[in-house]
Design an enzyme around this catalytic site. Structure first.
Site, PDB file in Angstrom:
ATOM      1  N   ASP A 100       0.788  -1.238   0.000  1.00 14.55           N
ATOM      2  CA  ASP A 100       0.000   0.000   0.000  1.00 14.55           C
ATOM      3  C   ASP A 100       0.816   1.282   0.000  1.00 14.55           C
ATOM      4  OD1 ASP A 100       1.119   0.013   2.522  1.00 14.55           O
ATOM      5  OD2 ASP A 100      -0.698  -0.738   3.499  1.00 14.55           O
ATOM      6  N   GLU A 122       0.202  -9.178  -1.057  1.00 13.35           N
ATOM      7  CA  GLU A 122      -0.454  -8.646   0.160  1.00 13.35           C
ATOM      8  C   GLU A 122      -1.710  -7.853  -0.234  1.00 13.35           C
ATOM      9  OE1 GLU A 122       0.855  -5.501   3.170  1.00 13.35           O
ATOM     10  OE2 GLU A 122       1.793  -7.269   4.021  1.00 13.35           O
ATOM     11  N   GLU A 136      -2.373   4.985   2.943  1.00 14.05           N
ATOM     12  CA  GLU A 136      -2.231   3.566   2.575  1.00 14.05           C
ATOM     13  C   GLU A 136      -3.565   2.884   2.263  1.00 14.05           C
ATOM     14  OE1 GLU A 136      -0.693   5.013   5.158  1.00 14.05           O
ATOM     15  OE2 GLU A 136       1.448   4.744   4.796  1.00 14.05           O
ATOM     16  N   HIS A 210       5.876   5.549  13.170  1.00 17.41           N
ATOM     17  CA  HIS A 210       6.218   6.378  12.007  1.00 17.41           C
ATOM     18  C   HIS A 210       5.025   6.820  11.171  1.00 17.41           C
ATOM     19  CE1 HIS A 210       5.351   3.408   8.872  1.00 17.41           C
ATOM     20  NE2 HIS A 210       5.709   2.516   9.764  1.00 17.41           N
ATOM     21  N   ARG A 212       1.954   8.513   9.283  1.00 20.05           N
ATOM     22  CA  ARG A 212       1.611   9.920   9.039  1.00 20.05           C
ATOM     23  C   ARG A 212       0.502  10.428   9.953  1.00 20.05           C
ATOM     24  NH1 ARG A 212       4.138   9.236   4.363  1.00 20.05           N
ATOM     25  NH2 ARG A 212       4.738  11.087   3.179  1.00 20.05           N
ATOM     26  N   HIS A 243      12.536   6.188  13.136  1.00 18.34           N
ATOM     27  CA  HIS A 243      12.387   6.332  11.681  1.00 18.34           C
ATOM     28  C   HIS A 243      13.022   7.661  11.234  1.00 18.34           C
ATOM     29  CE1 HIS A 243      10.405   6.724   7.782  1.00 18.34           C
ATOM     30  NE2 HIS A 243       9.931   5.496   7.901  1.00 18.34           N
TER      31      HIS A 243
HETATM   32  C1  UD1 Z   1       6.549   5.084   3.818  1.00 19.14           C
HETATM   33  C2  UD1 Z   1       5.184   4.599   3.348  1.00 19.14           C
HETATM   34  C3  UD1 Z   1       4.452   3.889   4.486  1.00 19.14           C
HETATM   35  C4  UD1 Z   1       5.325   2.812   5.115  1.00 19.14           C
HETATM   36  C5  UD1 Z   1       6.660   3.416   5.521  1.00 19.14           C
HETATM   37  C6  UD1 Z   1       7.562   2.328   6.036  1.00 19.14           C
HETATM   38  C7  UD1 Z   1       3.965   5.945   1.685  1.00 19.14           C
HETATM   39  C8  UD1 Z   1       3.059   7.077   1.479  1.00 19.14           C
HETATM   40  N1  UD1 Z   1       4.346   5.730   2.960  1.00 19.14           N
HETATM   41  O1  UD1 Z   1       6.329   6.103   4.792  1.00 19.14           O
HETATM   42  O2  UD1 Z   1       3.278   3.279   3.982  1.00 19.14           O
HETATM   43  O3  UD1 Z   1       4.672   2.300   6.254  1.00 19.14           O
HETATM   44  O4  UD1 Z   1       7.277   4.016   4.363  1.00 19.14           O
HETATM   45  O5  UD1 Z   1       8.641   2.832   6.751  1.00 19.14           O
HETATM   46  O6  UD1 Z   1       4.343   5.272   0.757  1.00 19.14           O
HETATM   47  N2  UD1 Z   1      13.914   8.752   4.977  1.00 19.14           N
HETATM   48  C9  UD1 Z   1      15.303   8.710   4.961  1.00 19.14           C
HETATM   49  N3  UD1 Z   1      15.906   7.517   4.654  1.00 19.14           N
HETATM   50  C10 UD1 Z   1      15.222   6.388   4.374  1.00 19.14           C
HETATM   51  C11 UD1 Z   1      13.826   6.436   4.408  1.00 19.14           C
HETATM   52  C12 UD1 Z   1      13.180   7.635   4.696  1.00 19.14           C
HETATM   53  O7  UD1 Z   1      15.971   9.699   5.219  1.00 19.14           O
HETATM   54  O8  UD1 Z   1      15.829   5.351   4.090  1.00 19.14           O
HETATM   55  C13 UD1 Z   1      13.247  10.043   5.309  1.00 19.14           C
HETATM   56  C14 UD1 Z   1      13.333  11.051   4.149  1.00 19.14           C
HETATM   57  O9  UD1 Z   1      13.452  12.346   4.668  1.00 19.14           O
HETATM   58  C15 UD1 Z   1      11.967  10.867   3.477  1.00 19.14           C
HETATM   59  C16 UD1 Z   1      11.104  10.654   4.698  1.00 19.14           C
HETATM   60  O10 UD1 Z   1      11.875   9.825   5.567  1.00 19.14           O
HETATM   61  O11 UD1 Z   1      11.590  11.982   2.699  1.00 19.14           O
HETATM   62  C17 UD1 Z   1       9.754  10.049   4.449  1.00 19.14           C
HETATM   63  O12 UD1 Z   1       9.810   8.907   3.632  1.00 19.14           O
HETATM   64  P1  UD1 Z   1       8.467   8.403   2.881  1.00 19.14           P
HETATM   65  O13 UD1 Z   1       8.741   7.125   2.178  1.00 19.14           O
HETATM   66  O14 UD1 Z   1       7.883   9.505   2.092  1.00 19.14           O
HETATM   67  O15 UD1 Z   1       7.455   8.187   4.077  1.00 19.14           O
HETATM   68  P2  UD1 Z   1       7.458   7.099   5.241  1.00 19.14           P
HETATM   69  O16 UD1 Z   1       6.920   7.790   6.440  1.00 19.14           O
HETATM   70  O17 UD1 Z   1       8.775   6.443   5.318  1.00 19.14           O
HETATM   71  N1  UDP Z   2      12.201  -3.057  10.858  1.00 17.64           N
HETATM   72  C1  UDP Z   2      13.584  -3.098  10.664  1.00 17.64           C
HETATM   73  N2  UDP Z   2      14.360  -2.237  11.395  1.00 17.64           N
HETATM   74  C2  UDP Z   2      13.833  -1.345  12.273  1.00 17.64           C
HETATM   75  C3  UDP Z   2      12.421  -1.294  12.435  1.00 17.64           C
HETATM   76  C4  UDP Z   2      11.633  -2.161  11.700  1.00 17.64           C
HETATM   77  O1  UDP Z   2      14.100  -3.899   9.892  1.00 17.64           O
HETATM   78  O2  UDP Z   2      14.594  -0.589  12.902  1.00 17.64           O
HETATM   79  C5  UDP Z   2      11.356  -3.974  10.046  1.00 17.64           C
HETATM   80  C6  UDP Z   2      10.270  -4.726  10.768  1.00 17.64           C
HETATM   81  O3  UDP Z   2      10.748  -5.950  11.291  1.00 17.64           O
HETATM   82  C7  UDP Z   2       9.225  -4.937   9.683  1.00 17.64           C
HETATM   83  C8  UDP Z   2       9.393  -3.732   8.793  1.00 17.64           C
HETATM   84  O4  UDP Z   2      10.660  -3.160   9.113  1.00 17.64           O
HETATM   85  O5  UDP Z   2       9.508  -6.081   8.887  1.00 17.64           O
HETATM   86  C9  UDP Z   2       8.286  -2.759   9.048  1.00 17.64           C
HETATM   87  O6  UDP Z   2       8.582  -1.543   8.448  1.00 17.64           O
HETATM   88  P1  UDP Z   2       7.839  -0.214   8.845  1.00 17.64           P
HETATM   89  O7  UDP Z   2       7.381  -0.299  10.252  1.00 17.64           O
HETATM   90  O8  UDP Z   2       8.762   0.887   8.462  1.00 17.64           O
HETATM   91  O9  UDP Z   2       6.636  -0.175   7.823  1.00 17.64           O
HETATM   92  P2  UDP Z   2       5.149  -0.759   7.839  1.00 17.64           P
HETATM   93  O10 UDP Z   2       5.220  -2.224   8.041  1.00 17.64           O
HETATM   94  O11 UDP Z   2       4.408  -0.035   8.904  1.00 17.64           O
HETATM   95  O12 UDP Z   2       4.628  -0.371   6.496  1.00 17.64           O
END
Ligand code: UD1
Ligand code: UDP
Length: 371
Positions: A100, A122, A136, A210, A212, A243
């Site tokens: 999602d 999924e 999502e 983490h 939104r 995060h």
């Molecule tokens: C995204 C997904 C969410 C998922 C989450 C898992 C969308 C809209 N959201 O949210 O469904 O649960 O990932 O973690 O697709 N950033 C870094 N390094 C990284 C990753 C993220 O610096 O490796 C920072 C950056 O500033 C980036 C921000 O996090 O712009 C947000 O990342 P983004 O993928 O937009 O949103 P998530 O909250 O991570």
């Molecule tokens: N996870 C990880 N390192 C961390 C925190 C989470 O590898 O420090 C793993 C966790 O075991 C799970 C996945 O990341 O498999 C979940 O990711 P996240 O919570 O970012 O996203 P969501 O599942 O909510 O979309």
């Protein structure tokens, strides 16, 4: 023309990578009949790379789109435009997307515009509330409406698809590939966490948050609850891999940095995180994936959300929705700390999401596509 089924797998964030990795490996194992092409959007950068390294996946395309504090509009248009080029070049028989995220939603739309069938891994998860989780819930509804093949993890997710009037011919109950990833990882890796000094005589509470919809007040409430719990219970320590999203980092570090028995650490590499889940006493999370993994490890999970698209573990009693009200979080954690029977009831190891064979089932179906 080749008889092999050409599969373009697209993913971009940490959870998609963890859940797609076992499937990519399984597709690669079947190279006599399947041709695997992997495209990462890198919606996440560092957190994606950690997973690619662990599972030794070398993408054929890396769109490298992540920007600091990115927004949904630019993310969507970057994925849409850049995957168009990849799809045109690869000419796949099927595009696989997961779950999602914005990567999945925009890559699916891209495949649909190119008239390439989509397989949704999924599929069928629902809260039936369009703003929870945001965006999502709508992403997954949209991806399902575009898809031809539905790889649904549980009976409930299959039923959600059938209830949505989606064509039932290609709805398959496969289990969730997250359990494939978890079992592979806990059986093959036991990484320690560098630099983290946990006390073995204290109970560990693991926290991740983490989403939104928890930005702003809710995340501050979560932090205040944790602070009060640590002050009231000298026998606990909290570990929070924070995060990297700036909307999470800022309030969390402002409220919890340099507090006794609270460890704020960088996101952990998956094997180290699994190890930490195993060592934890209680898990507090708003994560989707963690809700699926922790019950398998027999760890009670308190979910920092009001709704979940993963009701199975709630029904089994190992996961409880507590939301983000400070007092409600404190009461529920305290109950698990004080009442052994309550703890035991929640700590039973159950596995409603899969048996570790989901990828194999999906690959068996993919092999039939050209048959
Ligand atoms: C995204 C997904 C969410 C998922 C989450 C898992 C969308 C809209 N959201 O949210 O469904 O649960 O990932 O973690 O697709 N950033 C870094 N390094 C990284 C990753 C993220 O610096 O490796 C920072 C950056 O500033 C980036 C921000 O996090 O712009 C947000 O990342 P983004 O993928 O937009 O949103 P998530 O909250 O991570
Ligand atoms: N996870 C990880 N390192 C961390 C925190 C989470 O590898 O420090 C793993 C966790 O075991 C799970 C996945 O990341 O498999 C979940 O990711 P996240 O919570 O970012 O996203 P969501 O599942 O909510 O979309």
């Amino acid at each position: 023309m080749s008889d092999k089924v050409k599969i373009l797998t697209v993913f971009g964030t940490r959870p998609e990578a963890i859940k797609m990795a076992p499937l990519v490996k399984e597709i690669e194992k079947n190279s006599d009949t399947l041709d695997s092409v992997v495209c990462v959007t890198a919606q996440h950068r560092q957190m994606l790379d950690q997973v690619l390294e662990l599972f030794d996946i070398k993408p054929d395309f890396d769109l490298d789109i992540m920007k600091n504090n990115q927004n949904l509009w630019s993310l969507t248009s970057d994925v849409l435009l850049k995957t168009k080029e990849v799809i045109e070049k690869v000419q796949p028989d099927i595009v696989l997307v997961h779950g999602d995220t914005t990567t999945s939603m925009a890559a699916a739309l891209s495949a649909f515009y190119a008239k390439v069938p989509i397989g949704h891994v999924e599929a069928g998860l629902r809260t039936f509330d369009k703003y929870y989780p945001f965006p999502e819930e709508i992403n997954r509804v949209f991806v399902d409406s575009l898809s031809t093949y539905f790889f649904a993890p549980t009976d409930k997710s299959c039923q959600n698809l059938i209830n949505s009037q989606l064509p039932s011919k290609h709805i398959y109950k496969t289990g969730n590939t997250v359990i494939d990833a978890l079992l592979y990882t806990v059986n093959n890796h036991s990484e320690e966490i560098e630099g983290l000094k946990l006390k073995s005589d204290l109970k560990t509470v693991l926290l991740t948050s983490h989403r939104r919809e928890n930005f702003g007040e809710p995340i501050k409430n979560i932090c205040s609850a944790v602070l009060e719990l640590v002050q009231n219970n000298k026998n606990i320590q909290v570990v929070y891999p924070v995060h990297p999203n700036p909307n999470v980092q800022k309030p969390v570090f402002e409220l919890l940095d340099n507090k006794e028995r609270i460890h704020l650490i960088k996101p952990l590499e998956y094997a180290a995180f699994c190890n930490l889940m195993k060592k934890s006493h209680i898990i507090l999370t708003d994560s989707g994936g963690v809700q699926e993994e922790a019950p398998s490890l027999g760890k009670p999970v308190l979910v920092l959300r009001d709704t979940t698209e993963r009701p199975e573990a709630v029904e089994y009693g190992t996961v409880k929705l507590v939301g983000t009200d400070k007092n409600k979080i404190i009461t529920n954690v305290q109950l698990l700390l004080d009442d052994e029977n309550e703890y035991k009831k929640m700590a039973e190891a159950v596995n409603p999401y899969g048996d570790g064979l989901a990828s194999k089932r999906i690959v068996d179906i993919l092999k039939q596509i050209k048959a």
